[in-house]
Design a protein around this motif. Sequence first.
Motif, mmCIF file in Angstrom:
data_model
loop_
_atom_site.group_PDB
_atom_site.id
_atom_site.type_symbol
_atom_site.label_atom_id
_atom_site.label_comp_id
_atom_site.label_asym_id
_atom_site.label_seq_id
_atom_site.Cartn_x
_atom_site.Cartn_y
_atom_site.Cartn_z
ATOM 1 N N MET A 1 -52.245 29.557 -23.839
ATOM 2 C CA MET A 1 -54.007 29.495 -24.203
ATOM 3 C C MET A 1 -54.148 28.072 -24.473
ATOM 4 O O MET A 1 -53.471 27.281 -25.437
ATOM 5 C CB MET A 1 -54.197 30.433 -25.195
ATOM 6 N N LYS A 2 -55.051 27.470 -23.895
ATOM 7 C CA LYS A 2 -55.656 26.165 -24.169
ATOM 8 C C LYS A 2 -57.042 26.056 -23.807
ATOM 9 O O LYS A 2 -57.718 26.565 -22.919
ATOM 10 C CB LYS A 2 -54.932 24.882 -23.393
ATOM 11 N N ILE A 3 -57.983 25.431 -24.707
ATOM 12 C CA ILE A 3 -59.230 25.428 -24.806
ATOM 13 C C ILE A 3 -59.762 24.085 -24.861
ATOM 14 O O ILE A 3 -59.090 23.139 -25.925
ATOM 15 C CB ILE A 3 -60.242 26.417 -25.802
ATOM 16 N N SER A 4 -60.474 23.464 -23.899
ATOM 17 C CA SER A 4 -60.720 22.001 -23.863
ATOM 18 C C SER A 4 -62.124 21.532 -23.701
ATOM 19 O O SER A 4 -62.956 22.371 -23.017
ATOM 20 C CB SER A 4 -60.253 21.412 -22.778
ATOM 21 N N SER A 5 -62.571 20.520 -24.457
ATOM 22 C CA SER A 5 -63.779 19.809 -24.206
ATOM 23 C C SER A 5 -63.380 18.575 -23.485
ATOM 24 O O SER A 5 -62.322 18.225 -23.089
ATOM 25 C CB SER A 5 -64.325 19.642 -25.454
ATOM 26 N N ASN A 6 -64.272 17.489 -23.492
ATOM 27 C CA ASN A 6 -64.016 16.085 -23.104
ATOM 28 C C ASN A 6 -63.043 15.363 -23.688
ATOM 29 O O ASN A 6 -62.526 14.570 -23.277
ATOM 30 C CB ASN A 6 -65.230 15.507 -22.490
ATOM 31 N N THR A 7 -63.126 15.648 -25.166
ATOM 32 C CA THR A 7 -62.385 14.922 -26.198
ATOM 33 C C THR A 7 -61.178 15.419 -26.688
ATOM 34 O O THR A 7 -60.268 14.888 -27.219
ATOM 35 C CB THR A 7 -63.399 14.336 -27.250
ATOM 36 N N ILE A 8 -61.254 16.876 -26.762
ATOM 37 C CA ILE A 8 -60.158 17.684 -27.741
ATOM 38 C C ILE A 8 -59.658 18.731 -26.996
ATOM 39 O O ILE A 8 -60.411 19.471 -25.941
ATOM 40 C CB ILE A 8 -60.819 18.119 -28.975
ATOM 41 N N ASN A 9 -58.413 19.222 -27.126
ATOM 42 C CA ASN A 9 -57.845 20.431 -26.702
ATOM 43 C C ASN A 9 -57.522 21.234 -27.971
ATOM 44 O O ASN A 9 -57.234 20.945 -29.054
ATOM 45 C CB ASN A 9 -56.731 20.109 -26.273
ATOM 46 N N LEU A 10 -57.753 22.495 -27.937
ATOM 47 C CA LEU A 10 -57.259 23.602 -28.772
ATOM 48 C C LEU A 10 -56.319 24.186 -28.254
ATOM 49 O O LEU A 10 -56.451 24.542 -27.035
ATOM 50 C CB LEU A 10 -58.453 24.598 -29.240
ATOM 51 N N ARG A 11 -55.197 24.413 -29.014
ATOM 52 C CA ARG A 11 -54.028 25.203 -28.221
ATOM 53 C C ARG A 11 -53.315 25.785 -29.446
ATOM 54 O O ARG A 11 -53.491 25.451 -30.485
ATOM 55 C CB ARG A 11 -52.935 24.144 -27.635
ATOM 56 N N LEU A 12 -52.522 26.875 -28.928
ATOM 57 C CA LEU A 12 -51.909 27.691 -30.065
ATOM 58 C C LEU A 12 -51.069 26.910 -31.008
ATOM 59 O O LEU A 12 -50.317 26.075 -30.366
ATOM 60 C CB LEU A 12 -50.970 28.856 -29.400
ATOM 61 N N LEU A 13 -50.918 26.826 -32.295
ATOM 62 C CA LEU A 13 -50.042 26.415 -33.047
ATOM 63 C C LEU A 13 -48.499 26.354 -32.780
ATOM 64 O O LEU A 13 -48.289 27.684 -32.592
ATOM 65 C CB LEU A 13 -50.243 26.469 -34.671
ATOM 66 N N THR A 51 -47.682 30.637 -36.807
ATOM 67 C CA THR A 51 -46.988 30.474 -35.535
ATOM 68 C C THR A 51 -46.397 31.697 -34.864
ATOM 69 O O THR A 51 -45.854 31.685 -33.860
ATOM 70 C CB THR A 51 -46.056 29.492 -35.740
ATOM 71 N N GLN A 52 -46.920 32.773 -35.324
ATOM 72 C CA GLN A 52 -46.385 33.988 -34.788
ATOM 73 C C GLN A 52 -47.346 34.590 -33.578
ATOM 74 O O GLN A 52 -48.802 34.115 -33.669
ATOM 75 C CB GLN A 52 -46.243 35.111 -36.072
ATOM 76 N N PRO A 53 -47.058 35.054 -32.682
ATOM 77 C CA PRO A 53 -47.847 35.586 -31.656
ATOM 78 C C PRO A 53 -49.052 36.223 -32.159
ATOM 79 O O PRO A 53 -48.661 37.074 -33.099
ATOM 80 C CB PRO A 53 -46.957 36.310 -30.315
ATOM 81 N N TRP A 54 -50.168 36.076 -31.689
ATOM 82 C CA TRP A 54 -51.513 36.923 -32.410
ATOM 83 C C TRP A 54 -51.711 37.992 -31.351
ATOM 84 O O TRP A 54 -51.812 37.919 -30.067
ATOM 85 C CB TRP A 54 -52.526 35.662 -31.952
ATOM 86 N N ASP A 55 -52.010 39.090 -32.224
ATOM 87 C CA ASP A 55 -52.293 40.294 -31.529
ATOM 88 C C ASP A 55 -53.554 40.702 -31.648
ATOM 89 O O ASP A 55 -54.027 42.060 -31.330
ATOM 90 C CB ASP A 55 -51.034 41.377 -31.780
ATOM 91 N N GLY A 56 -54.334 40.112 -32.623
ATOM 92 C CA GLY A 56 -55.832 40.447 -33.005
ATOM 93 C C GLY A 56 -55.867 41.648 -33.830
ATOM 94 O O GLY A 56 -56.743 42.174 -34.248
ATOM 95 N N GLU A 57 -54.700 41.682 -34.591
ATOM 96 C CA GLU A 57 -54.838 42.814 -35.820
ATOM 97 C C GLU A 57 -55.604 42.109 -36.883
ATOM 98 O O GLU A 57 -55.829 40.941 -37.119
ATOM 99 C CB GLU A 57 -53.217 42.785 -36.318
ATOM 100 N N VAL A 58 -56.406 43.058 -37.564
ATOM 101 C CA VAL A 58 -57.085 42.529 -38.692
ATOM 102 C C VAL A 58 -56.287 41.997 -39.548
ATOM 103 O O VAL A 58 -55.207 42.250 -40.231
ATOM 104 C CB VAL A 58 -57.757 43.845 -39.414
ATOM 105 N N GLY A 59 -56.809 40.746 -39.983
ATOM 106 C CA GLY A 59 -56.248 39.999 -41.194
ATOM 107 C C GLY A 59 -55.285 38.963 -40.709
ATOM 108 O O GLY A 59 -54.763 38.083 -41.565
ATOM 109 N N GLN A 60 -54.702 38.920 -39.291
ATOM 110 C CA GLN A 60 -53.855 38.054 -38.881
ATOM 111 C C GLN A 60 -54.720 37.034 -38.167
ATOM 112 O O GLN A 60 -55.514 36.873 -37.658
ATOM 113 C CB GLN A 60 -52.959 38.641 -37.895
ATOM 114 N N TRP A 61 -54.206 35.399 -38.510
ATOM 115 C CA TRP A 61 -54.780 34.330 -38.031
ATOM 116 C C TRP A 61 -54.541 34.111 -36.695
ATOM 117 O O TRP A 61 -53.434 33.911 -36.296
ATOM 118 C CB TRP A 61 -54.720 33.180 -38.932
#
Length: 175
Positions: A1-13, A51-61
């Motif tokens: 997963m990667k989300i980008s703009s012209n200046t930054i990338n967001l990627r999974l830690l 750094t664990q895989p995210w599964d969308g559980e309540v309370g998990q970052w």
Amino acid sequence: MKISSNTINLRLLDKSDWELFKVLNTCPKIMEHVFEPFSIEETKKRFEERTQPWDGEVGQWLCLAIDEINTGEKLGSIGLKITNDKARIAEVGYLLRIEAHGKGVASEALKLLKNYAFTTLNLNKLVATCSTKNIGSYKVLEKAGFSREGCLKQNSIINNKYKDDYVYGLCAPQE
């Protein structure tokens, strides 16, 4: 997963982000309005959780690293955790290295995360809490369209002192 703009990338830690995570969570200046700086042991525990895989559980970052595109420099982290699955509400939070403060990085990262949260995750509302003394942080929230929904008196303790917090919210755009 990667989300980008012209200046930054967001990627999974990931494991390569340990040094960044350690600085963000143990530096007294960065943590001044957030928590008391964590010990190395607590930071390691938090890093393993983030750094664990995210599964969308309540309370998990869902924790994302913020990288500068041109240099690849690791600037900070941003993330969200679902706090109410039924109402589709998530809390957001971000930390930046001191060198990245005041350069629009947090605003750009929050804009990207906000769009992802509403369009891909179909969340209904994002919330954030920040110290009333953290002017930079609440200006980032307000620039992103968040509204101040209240002030919680003596809501947290940092360095054995009670701190007041602002609560912010942003609802998904309605069609």
